[in-house]
Design an enzyme around this catalytic site. Structure first.
Site, PDB file in Angstrom:
ATOM      1  N   TYR A  93       0.840  -1.198   0.000  1.00 41.75           N
ATOM      2  CA  TYR A  93       0.000   0.000   0.000  1.00 41.75           C
ATOM      3  C   TYR A  93       0.877   1.251   0.000  1.00 41.75           C
ATOM      4  CZ  TYR A  93      -4.070  -2.898   1.244  1.00 41.75           C
ATOM      5  OH  TYR A  93      -5.073  -3.825   1.264  1.00 41.75           O
ATOM      6  N   GLY A  94       0.802   1.992  -1.087  1.00 38.94           N
ATOM      7  CA  GLY A  94       1.595   3.215  -1.214  1.00 38.94           C
ATOM      8  C   GLY A  94       3.084   2.942  -1.228  1.00 38.94           C
TER       9      GLY A  94
END
Length: 182
Positions: A93-94
């Site tokens: 995530y990210g």
């Protein structure tokens, strides 16, 4: 300011007889600004066979990398104020930034860590069209998550979209090593 930030619904399905099955299901975006402690009491459930009580709604942190620390703090304060203390992460995530923003926004320390439940996932290789459920990748990914989250342990670790080609014995060995290390 919280428009567009969403929670992950937890759905509990009751099977036939005395068996029950619990799993996470993406139901729909649910803006957290509708959650006010004075409107309701957060329900909890036992998560699978772990015996751990978790809120029936988990806060998904996938898009936290897109937020400033101040915006993330506002989200986390709202969530915690509504009784949501179960946070879902993943190593990709990210590119890991979501975990870093989360740790800064929540002010991660031993006192905070005792009040929250952290779940993360591993196995998807960012930038590649492949999965990696090898022992080495699982351990390396988990160590990276712990460092970015500024914590010593995760409450739950999941395989992110496991496929049928992984080696169950290798995954079990990785999980055993991680559990033994704390």
């Amino acid at each position: 300011m919280l428009r567009g930030l969403c929670a992950l619904f937890a759905v509990r399905l009751i099977g036939r007889g005395t068996e029950s099955v619990s799993f996470w299901w993406w139901v729909a975006p649910f803006p957290l600004y509708f959650l006010k402690k004075e409107r309701f009491t957060m329900k909890t459930m036992k998560l699978g066979k772990s015996g751990v009580d978790v809120p029936v709604i988990a806060v998904g942190c996938m898009r936290m990398a897109d937020k400033s620390v101040e915006e993330a703090k506002a989200l986390l304060d709202t969530a915690m104020g509504a009784g949501l203390n179960f946070f879902d992460h993943a190593d990709l995530y990210g590119g890991g930034k979501s975990e870093e923003v989360f740790a800064k926004a929540i002010g991660m320390n031993d006192d905070v860590r005792e009040k929250i439940i952290l779940q993360s996932k591993c196995g998807i290789c960012p930038g590649k069209v492949m999965f990696d459920f090898s022992k080495e990748h699982i351990i390396e990914s988990t160590e990276g998550c712990l460092k970015r989250l500024n914590t010593d342990y995760l409450d739950f670790l999941l395989l992110h979209r496991p496929d049928t080609l992984y080696e169950p014995e290798e995954v079990a060995e990785a999980f055993a090593i991680l559990k033994e290390s704390g």
